[in-house]
Design a protein around this motif. Sequence first.
Motif, short mmCIF file in Angstrom:
data_model
loop_
_atom_site.label_atom_id
_atom_site.label_comp_id
_atom_site.label_asym_id
_atom_site.label_seq_id
_atom_site.Cartn_x
_atom_site.Cartn_y
_atom_site.Cartn_z
N SER A 299 6.50 -5.55 -1.75
CA SER A 299 5.60 -4.13 -2.37
C SER A 299 5.72 -3.69 -0.49
CB SER A 299 4.44 -5.44 -2.46
OG SER A 299 4.43 -5.98 -3.63
N THR A 300 5.84 -3.65 -0.37
CA THR A 300 5.60 -2.67 1.07
C THR A 300 7.49 -2.27 1.50
OG1 THR A 300 6.04 -3.94 2.75
CG2 THR A 300 3.79 -4.47 1.65
N LYS B 181 -3.96 -9.87 -2.92
CA LYS B 181 -2.25 -10.03 -3.03
C LYS B 181 -1.86 -10.72 -2.03
CE LYS B 181 -2.27 -6.78 -6.45
NZ LYS B 181 -1.09 -7.07 -7.51
N TYR C 216 4.66 -10.32 -1.87
CA TYR C 216 3.62 -9.26 -1.65
C TYR C 216 4.84 -8.21 -0.62
CZ TYR C 216 -0.01 -5.11 -0.69
OH TYR C 216 -0.11 -3.91 0.23
#
Length: 405
Positions: A279-280, A90, A275
Amino acid sequence: MSRKDALVLDRSAFAAAPREKKWRPRMTGLIAWRNLAHDRVRFAVTIVGIAFATLLMGIQLGMLINFVHTTATLVDHSGADLWIAAHGVKTIDLATPLQERRRFEALSTPGVAVAEPYLLGFGFWKRPDGVRETVIIVGVEPDATMGLPWNLRDGVDARQALLWPDGVIVDRLYAKKLGVDRVGQIFEINDRRVRVVGFTSGIRTFTQSPYVFTSLRKARSISSNLPDAEKAITYVPIQVAPGASLEATRERLAARMPDVDVLTGAEFSSRSSNYWLFSTGAGVTMISSSLLALLVGVVIAAQTLYASTMDRLPEYATLRAIGGGRFYLYAIVVKQALIGGLIGYIVGMAAVLAMVWLGRDSSAAPEAPIWLSLSIGIVMELMCVMASLISINKLTAINPAEVFR
């Protein structure tokens, strides 16, 4: 501008302006400036409001840009055209081991000029006081052409420094965090001895676990949780041969090694940034706060200019009464917005640049590239003009007779 000031304006300026059909900006700039500067307190409030909006947008968006650059800094500064990575990786920081034979397979592929081993691993740095800090170990061959540390301080040569037995290079930004005072100090990573042989400047890490550059041999010996440590690698950075097609070379590598990912430098950089951004929780928070800062800044600027225009409705009524046409008033309002927006932007951006300079040695410094500075200026001017256009609706309802009541 008071009613008395407006009444003594040269009537010839208005006589030459048709009432509705043509835009004649004679003296509109001067009147717009005097409208702004006549009441100094109101003028100061207007400028401060726009400057604060500029500062808010500049700092928050600058932090977002720093975030994006930091998450992919190893990729962006590697000098590699292509990367071979384990399938599904990722981001570069979350490395997965590869078999070393991938490098040799890449070297035998047409179009590949250089393919080198590259290793990322995690470790625990032991400070003199016994506290352990998490670090990201970056292992690279001393004679490598890609992936070497950059921005070295005090004239240190990266290749020579990595040839030192147990030598490591850390960044000045994290020296205090790691307990490092000077070159030559000895520490431990995962209970293995290391010696600081050089410093870099400005190599930030998003995770706040500092990058520690060392030779590939040393990285293999100190990185934790690596299978077959003597031959471990996590990436293969590649340089394409002169004249060879980047895309064609990538396709050949992907066809030869279908169980790994072959990415261009731009693709790997984008994957790493995306990422962390999407994604966080940290990335989503950063994006949300940047959008909120942009919205708040726009609202502040628009409200400030709108209120400034509305406060001067009696003066505009006076101008209508002595012959000023509708479009003549519109020109004054728009120019007033442009002048106020420009001054506020200059003040606010000066504050942004000052904060960027003051925070240049911090681990999370905002950035203010030229394109961002210009973009904020354009947004501020557009918002100021839009605010003035909203207030124009009020101008059309002005009854010139009111000024004589």
